[in-house]
Design an enzyme around this catalytic site. Structure first.
Site, PDB file in Angstrom:
ATOM      1  N   CYS A  81       0.861  -1.185   0.000  1.00 57.91           N
ATOM      2  CA  CYS A  81       0.000   0.000   0.000  1.00 57.91           C
ATOM      3  C   CYS A  81       0.898   1.237   0.000  1.00 57.91           C
ATOM      4  CB  CYS A  81      -0.905   0.016   1.225  1.00 57.91           C
ATOM      5  SG  CYS A  81      -1.859   1.539   1.380  1.00 57.91           S
ATOM      6  N   HIS A 117      -3.030  -4.206 -10.637  1.00 55.02           N
ATOM      7  CA  HIS A 117      -3.754  -3.005 -11.080  1.00 55.02           C
ATOM      8  C   HIS A 117      -4.165  -3.168 -12.533  1.00 55.02           C
ATOM      9  CE1 HIS A 117      -2.857  -0.534  -7.516  1.00 55.02           C
ATOM     10  NE2 HIS A 117      -1.765  -1.283  -7.459  1.00 55.02           N
ATOM     11  N   GLU A 146     -10.727   0.382  -5.499  1.00 55.49           N
ATOM     12  CA  GLU A 146      -9.684  -0.459  -4.917  1.00 55.49           C
ATOM     13  C   GLU A 146     -10.196  -1.864  -4.593  1.00 55.49           C
ATOM     14  OE1 GLU A 146      -6.894   0.582  -2.019  1.00 55.49           O
ATOM     15  OE2 GLU A 146      -6.955   2.727  -2.457  1.00 55.49           O
ATOM     16  N   CYS A 163      -4.875   6.346  -4.226  1.00 55.64           N
ATOM     17  CA  CYS A 163      -4.250   5.016  -4.197  1.00 55.64           C
ATOM     18  C   CYS A 163      -2.806   5.181  -4.664  1.00 55.64           C
ATOM     19  CB  CYS A 163      -5.010   4.056  -5.112  1.00 55.64           C
ATOM     20  SG  CYS A 163      -4.308   2.392  -5.171  1.00 55.64           S
ATOM     21  N   GLY A 176      -1.693   2.543  -7.055  1.00 53.84           N
ATOM     22  CA  GLY A 176      -2.460   2.801  -8.273  1.00 53.84           C
ATOM     23  C   GLY A 176      -1.886   3.960  -9.071  1.00 53.84           C
TER      24      GLY A 176
HETATM   25  N1  LIG Z   1      -6.625  -2.154  -1.938  1.00 57.03           N
HETATM   26  C1  LIG Z   1      -5.223  -2.432  -2.295  1.00 57.03           C
HETATM   27  C2  LIG Z   1      -4.294  -2.159  -1.082  1.00 57.03           C
HETATM   28  C3  LIG Z   1      -4.205  -0.694  -0.736  1.00 57.03           C
HETATM   29  C4  LIG Z   1      -3.503   0.071  -1.834  1.00 57.03           C
HETATM   30  C5  LIG Z   1      -3.699   1.587  -1.838  1.00 57.03           C
HETATM   31  N2  LIG Z   1      -4.506   2.145  -0.781  1.00 57.03           N
HETATM   32  C6  LIG Z   1      -2.375   2.322  -1.972  1.00 57.03           C
HETATM   33  O1  LIG Z   1      -2.230   3.449  -1.459  1.00 57.03           O
HETATM   34  O2  LIG Z   1      -1.481   1.762  -2.654  1.00 57.03           O
HETATM   35  C7  LIG Z   1      -5.072  -3.903  -2.737  1.00 57.03           C
HETATM   36  O3  LIG Z   1      -5.862  -4.759  -2.272  1.00 57.03           O
HETATM   37  O4  LIG Z   1      -4.149  -4.157  -3.521  1.00 57.03           O
END
Ligand SMILES: N[C@H](CCC[C@H](N)C(=O)O)C(=O)O
Length: 285
Positions: free
Chosen positions: A73, A165, A214, A223, A226
């Protein structure tokens, strides 16, 4: 289940951070679901544990609000870097963090003792063809893969930052019904581990607008991984240069894909909101 926590966010992507050196949580998945509930719990996009590591300064485990564990994350990495420095868990401003996505290295950029930004070495982007079997996609590409969802056809670029992604370029992100299409792409059979979904509008070669659905959390204000996947996908599709501002609902991140070490570097803020103690008790009746 009772533990102290601190509440942080990175551009509105918010997290409950728990110091695993001093607090004990038995069931991380159950705790994440309860803690992240915005009515019955603290409310957050995720729960993050800061833990000892045998190979790095710290280990980080990230749980989405649906209880699923994520490999990495980006936004919370900036928050954890500030947290461990400001609570004295480390005196380093360059910190190594062990994650499921590999070693991640945030650096607190200080000027005259003031924090200017947090810059994170996010490692190398991976074209997902190496990470997951792309059904029906040509083995030698992760770019412009055809994806059909309920008779709507998309060309997607699949990039992994350790977490998956799916990046889709559109003319106007504000015309995308993210709440409707996001979960359908997240759970599409092309993605056995499910995926995060980014819709991207090119403003110019150095400025990209992105909205995100997400994996395990739904629409978030930002994100970090992301944003990195967005830049990589834009470069791979010849739509941007190797440095760009990523405009998110919650604010802006600066992302660069180094041609020297092939690593992606993400810079942005980290904000602590409050501290508290989670007191969830089993229902009495
Ligand atoms: N929901 C994402 C994890 C959090 C990623 C995001 N909040 C960031 O800042 O990179 C996943 O399951 O891959």
């Amino acid at each position: 289940m009772q533990f102290k926590f601190t509440k942080w966010h990175g551009l509105g992507n918010d997290f409950v951070i728990v110091n695993g050196f001093s607090e004990t949580i038995d069931d991380f998945q159950a705790a994440a679901i309860e803690v992240c509930d915005r009515h019955l719990g603290i409310g957050a996009d995720g729960l993050v544990l800061v833990l000892p590591s045998a190979t790095a300064d710290f280990k980080m485990r990230i749980f989405n609000s649906d209880g699923s564990e994520a490999e990495m994350c980006g936004n919370v990495t900036r928050c954890v870097a500030r947290y461990v420095y400001e609570t004295g868990l480390t005196a380093n401003t360059r910190i190594t963090i062990e994650t499921e996505a590999g070693l991640i290295i945030p650096e607190l950029v200080l000027e005259q003792g003031e924090l200017k930004t947090v810059k994170v070495d996010m490692g190398e982007p991976r074209l997902q063809r190496k990470d997951i079997p792309l059904l029906g996609a040509a083995e030698d590409q992760a770019v412009n893969i055809p994806l059909t969802v309920e008779n709507e056809r998309f060309l997607v670029t699949c990039v992994s930052m350790g977490n998956p992604h799916c990046v889709i370029f559109v003319d106007d992100v504000d015309l995308v019904d993210l709440a409707a299409i996001g979960p359908k792409i997240e759970t599409h059979e092309l993605f056995p581990r499910k995926t995060n979904v980014e819709f991207v509008q090119i403003r110019d070669q150095a400025r990209l607008r992105m909205r995100v659905w997400e994996r395990g959390a739904g629409i978030t204000l930002a994100c970090g991984t992301g944003a990195c996947a967005t830049l990589a996908a834009a470069v791979l599709n010849s739509k941007a240069g190797r440095q760009a501002v990523i405009e998110l609902d919650g604010g802006e991140l600066f992302v660069e894909w180094s041609s020297k070490d092939n690593h992606i570097y993400m810079s942005g803020p980290a904000t602590e909101v409050f501290r508290g103690e989670f007191l969830k008790k089993p229902a009495r009746c």
